[in-house]
Design a protein around this motif. Structure first.
Motif, PDB file in Angstrom:
ATOM      1  N   GLU A  64       0.831  -1.211   0.000  1.00  0.00           N
ATOM      2  CA  GLU A  64       0.000   0.000   0.000  1.00  0.00           C
ATOM      3  C   GLU A  64       0.862   1.256   0.000  1.00  0.00           C
ATOM      4  O   GLU A  64       0.483   2.276  -0.603  1.00  0.00           O
ATOM      5  N   ASN A  65       2.007   1.197   0.663  1.00  0.00           N
ATOM      6  CA  ASN A  65       2.921   2.342   0.641  1.00  0.00           C
ATOM      7  C   ASN A  65       3.484   2.554  -0.765  1.00  0.00           C
ATOM      8  O   ASN A  65       3.611   3.695  -1.226  1.00  0.00           O
ATOM      9  N   ALA A  69       3.053   5.866  -3.110  1.00  0.00           N
ATOM     10  CA  ALA A  69       4.255   6.560  -3.593  1.00  0.00           C
ATOM     11  C   ALA A  69       4.298   6.655  -5.112  1.00  0.00           C
ATOM     12  O   ALA A  69       4.821   7.631  -5.672  1.00  0.00           O
ATOM     13  N   PHE A  70       3.741   5.631  -5.790  1.00  0.00           N
ATOM     14  CA  PHE A  70       3.824   5.569  -7.251  1.00  0.00           C
ATOM     15  C   PHE A  70       2.454   5.758  -7.929  1.00  0.00           C
ATOM     16  O   PHE A  70       2.217   5.233  -9.022  1.00  0.00           O
ATOM     17  N   HIS A  72      -0.492   4.596  -7.552  1.00  0.00           N
ATOM     18  CA  HIS A  72      -1.172   3.335  -7.892  1.00  0.00           C
ATOM     19  C   HIS A  72      -0.680   2.771  -9.228  1.00  0.00           C
ATOM     20  O   HIS A  72      -1.426   2.153  -9.980  1.00  0.00           O
ATOM     21  N   PHE A  73       0.605   2.992  -9.459  1.00  0.00           N
ATOM     22  CA  PHE A  73       1.298   2.431 -10.618  1.00  0.00           C
ATOM     23  C   PHE A  73       0.659   2.837 -11.950  1.00  0.00           C
ATOM     24  O   PHE A  73       0.607   2.047 -12.900  1.00  0.00           O
ATOM     25  N   ASP A  74       0.208   4.067 -11.980  1.00  0.00           N
ATOM     26  CA  ASP A  74      -0.236   4.684 -13.233  1.00  0.00           C
ATOM     27  C   ASP A  74       1.019   5.025 -14.032  1.00  0.00           C
ATOM     28  O   ASP A  74       1.689   6.026 -13.761  1.00  0.00           O
ATOM     29  N   PHE A  75       1.359   4.186 -14.996  1.00  0.00           N
ATOM     30  CA  PHE A  75       2.658   4.384 -15.648  1.00  0.00           C
ATOM     31  C   PHE A  75       2.726   5.650 -16.502  1.00  0.00           C
ATOM     32  O   PHE A  75       3.807   6.173 -16.765  1.00  0.00           O
ATOM     33  N   ASP A  76       1.574   6.166 -16.906  1.00  0.00           N
ATOM     34  CA  ASP A  76       1.592   7.439 -17.625  1.00  0.00           C
ATOM     35  C   ASP A  76       2.045   8.573 -16.706  1.00  0.00           C
ATOM     36  O   ASP A  76       2.747   9.490 -17.147  1.00  0.00           O
ATOM     37  N   ARG A  77       1.651   8.529 -15.448  1.00  0.00           N
ATOM     38  CA  ARG A  77       2.100   9.544 -14.486  1.00  0.00           C
ATOM     39  C   ARG A  77       3.545   9.307 -14.082  1.00  0.00           C
ATOM     40  O   ARG A  77       4.338  10.251 -13.999  1.00  0.00           O
ATOM     41  N   ILE A  78       3.903   8.056 -13.851  1.00  0.00           N
ATOM     42  CA  ILE A  78       5.269   7.739 -13.421  1.00  0.00           C
ATOM     43  C   ILE A  78       6.279   8.097 -14.509  1.00  0.00           C
ATOM     44  O   ILE A  78       7.405   8.520 -14.215  1.00  0.00           O
ATOM     45  N   ALA A  79       5.879   7.963 -15.756  1.00  0.00           N
ATOM     46  CA  ALA A  79       6.789   8.278 -16.873  1.00  0.00           C
ATOM     47  C   ALA A  79       7.254   9.729 -16.826  1.00  0.00           C
ATOM     48  O   ALA A  79       8.312  10.064 -17.366  1.00  0.00           O
ATOM     49  N   GLY A  94       8.401   4.240   3.829  1.00  0.00           N
ATOM     50  CA  GLY A  94       7.377   3.206   3.659  1.00  0.00           C
ATOM     51  C   GLY A  94       7.654   2.244   2.530  1.00  0.00           C
ATOM     52  O   GLY A  94       6.957   1.227   2.402  1.00  0.00           O
ATOM     53  N   ILE A  95       8.659   2.556   1.696  1.00  0.00           N
ATOM     54  CA  ILE A  95       8.985   1.682   0.565  1.00  0.00           C
ATOM     55  C   ILE A  95      10.426   1.198   0.685  1.00  0.00           C
ATOM     56  O   ILE A  95      11.125   1.539   1.637  1.00  0.00           O
ATOM     57  N   VAL A  96      10.866   0.411  -0.279  1.00  0.00           N
ATOM     58  CA  VAL A  96      12.269  -0.009  -0.348  1.00  0.00           C
ATOM     59  C   VAL A  96      13.049   1.109  -1.032  1.00  0.00           C
ATOM     60  O   VAL A  96      12.820   1.427  -2.197  1.00  0.00           O
ATOM     61  N   ARG A  97      13.966   1.731  -0.289  1.00  0.00           N
ATOM     62  CA  ARG A  97      14.679   2.908  -0.795  1.00  0.00           C
ATOM     63  C   ARG A  97      15.975   2.488  -1.492  1.00  0.00           C
ATOM     64  O   ARG A  97      17.057   2.548  -0.924  1.00  0.00           O
ATOM     65  N   HIS A  98      15.804   2.043  -2.703  1.00  0.00           N
ATOM     66  CA  HIS A  98      16.930   1.553  -3.520  1.00  0.00           C
ATOM     67  C   HIS A  98      16.911   2.359  -4.817  1.00  0.00           C
ATOM     68  O   HIS A  98      15.980   2.233  -5.621  1.00  0.00           O
TER      69      HIS A  98
END
Length: 202
Positions: A64-65, A69-70, A72-79, A94-98
């Protein structure tokens, strides 16, 4: 050792779902059921990449974190993410910080847009790699397959990152491209029925 254990209702389930309390619901309602939603497919590819070197329990607990953070994995927004977003995500406890994995999600979002332009949807592309029944190993005996190797190679050729054959195989198991529930698991038949009713994306 048996491949199944008795669930809380006494019915047999895949042995791995007893490893953590949160695994049971994931096993019963998600794992192995076919998915055609582009965001869910993209999310799973990303989360499998984040899992590299870690346990699925760690990733599931933070899912959920990751979604928050992303977007909800909307790749158009993440792009459209920039270095500012990378910095923000590296500070998100809240996520894996890598850094490499975070940057891979952004890169892969852009590659997903390219796939959609070519194949109309990510789902249509992904389901091209569904293996034939005679290509499948007995349930839960393999960590890669000819189909996962083929898909991994194709994704890498397209510029995707963190999509090795093992990662792709785990993705295929989870998203229902194969039914890898153990023989005798009560959910195996449910997943099989869902696969029979599933309409392949065009």
């Amino acid at each position: 050792m048996s491949a199944t254990i008795a669930g809380p209702d006494g019915k047999p389930r895949c042995r791995w779902c007893a490893a953590a309390p949160e695994f049971l619901a994931y096993h019963d309602s998600e794992w192995g059921f076919p998915v055609s939603d582009d965001r869910r497919l993209f999310e799973k590819l990303c989360l499998e990449g984040f899992q590299s070197g870690l346990s699925w329990r760690t990733i599931l607990a933070k899912r959920e974190n990751f979604r928050a953070a992303f977007h909800h994995f909307d790749f158009d927004r993440i792009a459209g993410f920039t270095d500012t977003d990378v910095t923000r995500l590296l500070q998100d406890q809240g996520i894996v910080r890598h850094r490499g994995k975070i940057e891979a999600v952004i890169n892969n979002a852009r590659r997903a847009q390219e796939v959609v332009k070519q194949h109309r949807s990510l789902a249509a592309y992904v389901w091209r790699f569904e293996p034939a029944p005679d290509e499948l190993a007995p349930p839960q005996t393999a960590s890669t397959s000819p189909a996962s190797i083929l898909m991994s190679k194709d994704l890498k050729k397209r510029g995707w990152a963190f999509v090795g054959p093992t990662t792709v195989y785990a993705f295929m198991q989870a998203m229902g491209l194969i039914n890898d529930h153990a023989e005798g698991c009560v959910v195996r038949e449910q997943a099989a029925r869902a696969r029979e009713a599933f309409q392949l994306p065009e």
